[in-house]
Every structure is written in structure tokens, then in C-alpha cells.
Design an enzyme around this catalytic site. Sequence first.
Site, PDB file in Angstrom:
ATOM      1  CG  HIS A  29     -21.712 -15.282  14.410  1.00 14.17           C
ATOM      2  ND1 HIS A  29     -21.929 -16.485  13.804  1.00 14.17           N
ATOM      3  CD2 HIS A  29     -22.405 -14.373  13.646  1.00 14.17           C
ATOM      4  CE1 HIS A  29     -22.705 -16.316  12.736  1.00 14.17           C
ATOM      5  NE2 HIS A  29     -23.002 -15.044  12.617  1.00 14.17           N
ATOM      6  CG  ASP A  81     -16.477 -21.435  13.995  1.00 17.85           C
ATOM      7  OD1 ASP A  81     -16.273 -21.312  12.779  1.00 17.85           O
ATOM      8  OD2 ASP A  81     -17.297 -20.749  14.619  1.00 17.85           O
ATOM      9  CG  HIS A  89     -24.816 -24.294  16.487  1.00 22.87           C
ATOM     10  ND1 HIS A  89     -26.105 -23.989  16.113  1.00 22.87           N
ATOM     11  CD2 HIS A  89     -23.994 -23.637  15.633  1.00 22.87           C
ATOM     12  CE1 HIS A  89     -26.048 -23.196  15.053  1.00 22.87           C
ATOM     13  NE2 HIS A  89     -24.793 -22.964  14.742  1.00 22.87           N
TER      14      HIS A  89
HETATM   15  N1  CMC Z   1     -17.993 -24.671  26.249  1.00 21.48           N
HETATM   16  C1  CMC Z   1     -18.418 -24.877  27.514  1.00 21.48           C
HETATM   17  N2  CMC Z   1     -19.705 -24.737  27.892  1.00 21.48           N
HETATM   18  C2  CMC Z   1     -20.586 -24.381  26.960  1.00 21.48           C
HETATM   19  C3  CMC Z   1     -20.217 -24.156  25.626  1.00 21.48           C
HETATM   20  C4  CMC Z   1     -18.863 -24.317  25.290  1.00 21.48           C
HETATM   21  N3  CMC Z   1     -18.427 -24.106  24.045  1.00 21.48           N
HETATM   22  N4  CMC Z   1     -21.318 -23.822  24.915  1.00 21.48           N
HETATM   23  C5  CMC Z   1     -22.338 -23.819  25.780  1.00 21.48           C
HETATM   24  N5  CMC Z   1     -21.900 -24.141  27.006  1.00 21.48           N
HETATM   25  C6  CMC Z   1     -22.694 -24.252  28.227  1.00 21.48           C
HETATM   26  C7  CMC Z   1     -22.940 -22.872  28.814  1.00 21.48           C
HETATM   27  O1  CMC Z   1     -21.923 -22.465  29.687  1.00 21.48           O
HETATM   28  C8  CMC Z   1     -24.262 -23.071  29.508  1.00 21.48           C
HETATM   29  O2  CMC Z   1     -24.036 -23.700  30.742  1.00 21.48           O
HETATM   30  P1  CMC Z   1     -24.958 -23.385  32.024  1.00 21.48           P
HETATM   31  O3  CMC Z   1     -26.339 -23.825  31.611  1.00 21.48           O
HETATM   32  O4  CMC Z   1     -24.343 -24.207  33.097  1.00 21.48           O
HETATM   33  O5  CMC Z   1     -24.869 -21.910  32.245  1.00 21.48           O
HETATM   34  C9  CMC Z   1     -24.992 -24.055  28.598  1.00 21.48           C
HETATM   35  O6  CMC Z   1     -23.969 -24.762  27.900  1.00 21.48           O
HETATM   36  C10 CMC Z   1     -25.908 -23.382  27.616  1.00 21.48           C
HETATM   37  O7  CMC Z   1     -25.201 -22.300  27.003  1.00 21.48           O
HETATM   38  P2  CMC Z   1     -25.927 -21.223  26.101  1.00 21.48           P
HETATM   39  O8  CMC Z   1     -25.006 -20.091  25.810  1.00 21.48           O
HETATM   40  O9  CMC Z   1     -27.259 -20.884  26.665  1.00 21.48           O
HETATM   41  O10 CMC Z   1     -26.176 -22.116  24.834  1.00 21.48           O
HETATM   42  P3  CMC Z   1     -26.396 -21.641  23.380  1.00 21.48           P
HETATM   43  O11 CMC Z   1     -27.010 -22.787  22.702  1.00 21.48           O
HETATM   44  O12 CMC Z   1     -27.085 -20.372  23.285  1.00 21.48           O
HETATM   45  O13 CMC Z   1     -24.870 -21.421  22.923  1.00 21.48           O
HETATM   46  C11 CMC Z   1     -23.083 -20.742  21.642  1.00 21.48           C
HETATM   47  C12 CMC Z   1     -24.481 -21.314  21.654  1.00 21.48           C
HETATM   48  C13 CMC Z   1     -22.494 -20.916  20.233  1.00 21.48           C
HETATM   49  C14 CMC Z   1     -23.133 -19.232  21.957  1.00 21.48           C
HETATM   50  C15 CMC Z   1     -22.207 -21.478  22.682  1.00 21.48           C
HETATM   51  O14 CMC Z   1     -22.254 -22.862  22.493  1.00 21.48           O
HETATM   52  C16 CMC Z   1     -20.769 -20.983  22.716  1.00 21.48           C
HETATM   53  O15 CMC Z   1     -20.491 -19.952  23.340  1.00 21.48           O
HETATM   54  N6  CMC Z   1     -19.833 -21.720  22.022  1.00 21.48           N
HETATM   55  C17 CMC Z   1     -18.465 -21.312  21.940  1.00 21.48           C
HETATM   56  C18 CMC Z   1     -18.307 -20.312  20.806  1.00 21.48           C
HETATM   57  C19 CMC Z   1     -18.416 -20.971  19.454  1.00 21.48           C
HETATM   58  O16 CMC Z   1     -17.835 -22.016  19.204  1.00 21.48           O
HETATM   59  N7  CMC Z   1     -19.148 -20.290  18.549  1.00 21.48           N
HETATM   60  C20 CMC Z   1     -19.326 -20.741  17.185  1.00 21.48           C
HETATM   61  C21 CMC Z   1     -20.741 -21.170  16.909  1.00 21.48           C
HETATM   62  S1  CMC Z   1     -20.909 -22.066  15.380  1.00 21.48           S
HETATM   63  C22 CMC Z   1     -20.505 -20.935  14.161  1.00 21.48           C
HETATM   64  C23 CMC Z   1     -21.466 -19.831  14.038  1.00 21.48           C
HETATM   65  O17 CMC Z   1     -22.658 -20.062  13.792  1.00 21.48           O
HETATM   66  O18 CMC Z   1     -21.016 -18.699  14.169  1.00 21.48           O
END
Ligand code: CMC
Length: 384
Positions: free
Chosen positions: A227, A319, A266
Site C-alpha cells: 500500500h 507511488d 493496482h
Molecule cells: N510487479 C510484478 N508483477 C506484478 C506486480 C508488480 N508490481 N503487480 C502485480 N503483479 C503480477 C502478480 O505477480 C500476479 O502475477 P501472477 O498472476 O502470475 O501470479 C498478477 O500480476 C496479479 O497480481 P495481484 O496481486 O493479484 O494483483 P492486484 O491487482 O491485487 O495487485 C498490488 C495490486 C498493488 C498489490 C500489486 O500490483 C503490487 O503488489 N504492486 C507493487 C506494490 C505497489 O506498488 N503498491 C502501491 C499500490 S498504489 C498505492 C496504494 O493504493 O497504496
Amino acid sequence: MNEGSEAKEELRRGLEGVLAAETRIGYVNGSDGKLFYRGYEINSLVEQSNYEEVSYLLLYGHLPKRGEYEEYVKRLREEMPLPDEVLSLIKNIGGRTHPMSALRTVISYLSVLDSMESDSSTKNQERIGISLIARMPSIVGAIHRVYSGKEIIKPDPELGYASNFFYMSTGARPDPVESKIMDTALIIHADHGMNASTFSALVTISTMADMYSAITSAIGTLKGPLHGGANERALKMIQSVGRPENAEKVLKVMTDKGERVMGFGHRVYKVYDPRAKILKRYAEYFAERKGNETFKTAQIIEELMINKYGERGIFPNVDFYSGMIYDAMGFRTEIFTPIFATGRISGWVARALEYSTENRLFRPKALYVGEKGPRKYIPIQDRD
Ligand code: CMC
């Protein structure tokens, strides 16, 4: 009704996609990459408004008339200075812990000084909420100063909210561009749907606990790297890549290992985050002015990531560029997430107040997948 023990209902890990409350405060359009506060698109607020006005808008649902605006700003200004006890606490904490932990502790401590803490009337919780909005820049500014081994600076009543925050944090009065960028950063972080920290605030307020507790919960939740904590890690990652020509190799190593690249992806946006678009312009502004290579490296990382993951809806989020901007304005890396909290405080308070007017205790169920039992209890001396 039992706690779930058979998967008759669909299990929604992380409550993903579950509608759990109604709101009129903000709307995230994840497919078109648009963000609205009370119906106003974020770009128009960034261009024409300021944080004080946006904060009022989130709380009360309309843009303030001149008299309302002046009264709100006066109230914020009056509440901004911190009691001596709080300043002592911040000095005592010093650099011993991460500034987000210090912030969480200070907000919690403020309740100790408030004899009305537990009066759960909306009017009282709104009073607490506004005082927290007012004090957030002073608290984060003071934490930043002490963490950097510098003297705490008191607010300057002549400065607006964002400029005061900049001043109390860095010790310098911002130039007009820095002031605009600071204001923009706070506005774009002010609210963002049912994100994890907002949800945390709502869960706490739904128990009829007080606003201090709700905001303390929210800050604890924002701290995590998935987050708010991503901004700090995103800049560290870009800096560790170093020169632009290293980007491809380093990124390949990271993605081959299945590491998440901070500042990308996201839960709601599956296109370019509109907040990242706004911040990218400012990151470019500082890059041109200061002539460092970080922005170039970041751009290459962005290109590589979009080529690799764009089809899967992974783009830069808020971010990715925010840290670069804060760094250019003289903020330490560890203070990036508290800056996020300083913007988000208005959204947390507005949504907690909104939720408490039609309160329903949050209490989802967990699917029980453990031993069904009953198991026979074995005294400690008889266990193998
Ligand atoms: N880098 C590499 N792969 C990623 C990333 C990333 N930043 N984000 C998602 N993926 C991949 C993930 O590994 C998964 O792959 P697979 O299907 O092969 O297992 C797939 O995409 C789906 O991931 P998910 O966790 O189910 O997707 P989500 O939409 O729930 O993820 C997230 C959202 C923010 C947790 C994730 O994108 C992430 O961990 N990002 C990095 C941390 C980050 O930048 N956070 C700030 C978010 S914006 C500010 C806020 O609101 O706080």
C-alpha cells in the site's frame, strides 16, 4: 449461522470485488483511469483548487463558499500548532523507529490529551477529525525534522496548508512551483476508494470506536509495502538500478525471480494511474532542473514494465513517481509514506464520518479449513 465451514458461498480472498458500503465521497474508474472526488475529476481539482478546499469538499460534499472556506482555513490554522507534550514525545521517539511507526504512536497519543475522546457523537468525532487534518502536517514535519537530527519548526500562520507542510518539514519556504507541487501531491493522495487503509479506518469506526483509533488503524495499514510503503521502495529500487543502461538487466533479474516491482500495478486501475500521469510531469520538471539521471532510469523501467506487463493491466501507479518528487524537494525517503498519510487524512476522516452515519459493524466470515474435530485433549505430560 456458523462461521463458514463449507464453501457454499464463494470465497473472496482479500474481499476482492465485494461491495461492502455505499459512499458519495470518491469514485475510482479503473478501466478508464479516472479519479473523482464528489464528482469533480482530479485533474480539474489539481489545476484549480487547493488542499484545504479539497479537504472541505471531501468532508461536506460541496465546494465551500468564501465564508465557509475562510472559516475552515482559520480552524485548520488554529489547530495546527502541536501541544508541548506531543513535541516532547516526537523528540523522545527520535530516529529510533520508522517515521510511520512514530506517526501512528503520535496520533494515538493525541487521544490521551483529549478528555472528550470517547464521545461518539458525530459532532465530536468531526471535531477530532478536523483537528487531526490540521495537525498532520505539523506532526509529520516535526517527525521529519527530528529524524534528520534537526530542530522542530512551528507552523507559519502566513502559509497555506501545503506550503506550511513543506516549510515545517524542510526548513525552507517553498517557491511557487514547489508549493504547487506539494499541494498537488496532497490533493491526489486525499482519497482513493475502498483502499486498505480506508477500509481499516471504517472497520474501526464501525465498532463505534473513536476517530483517533480509526486513524491509528489506517496509518498502521498504510505502512505496508503493498500500500503506501511502495513509494519509498520504488525510489530505492530506481536508485539501486543506477544508470539508465543498467535498467534492462536489473529488471530482468527481478522479474525472473518473480519479484514485484514497486510502483507498478493496482487492484483497481488496469490502465495508467491518472495520479502517476500528473506526478510524472513534475518528476520531469525536477529532472530538467536538477539534471540527474534518476528520471531517465525510471522512464526506461516504465517502458520495459509496460512492454512486459501492460497487456496484463500493470502500469505505473501513484507511488512510482511520487518518491522522485519528494526527494527532489528535500524530503528523506523514510518520510514518503507519512506524506501519503498527510494527504489521505481528509479521505479517512470523511469516509469514517460518512460510514458512521449509517453504521453497520464490519464482520465478514472466514472459511474454516482446519480440523473439524472434536479432538481429544491430551495433557502436556502425555504429548509426544
Ligand atoms: N510487479 C510484478 N508483477 C506484478 C506486480 C508488480 N508490481 N503487480 C502485480 N503483479 C503480477 C502478480 O505477480 C500476479 O502475477 P501472477 O498472476 O502470475 O501470479 C498478477 O500480476 C496479479 O497480481 P495481484 O496481486 O493479484 O494483483 P492486484 O491487482 O491485487 O495487485 C498490488 C495490486 C498493488 C498489490 C500489486 O500490483 C503490487 O503488489 N504492486 C507493487 C506494490 C505497489 O506498488 N503498491 C502501491 C499500490 S498504489 C498505492 C496504494 O493504493 O497504496
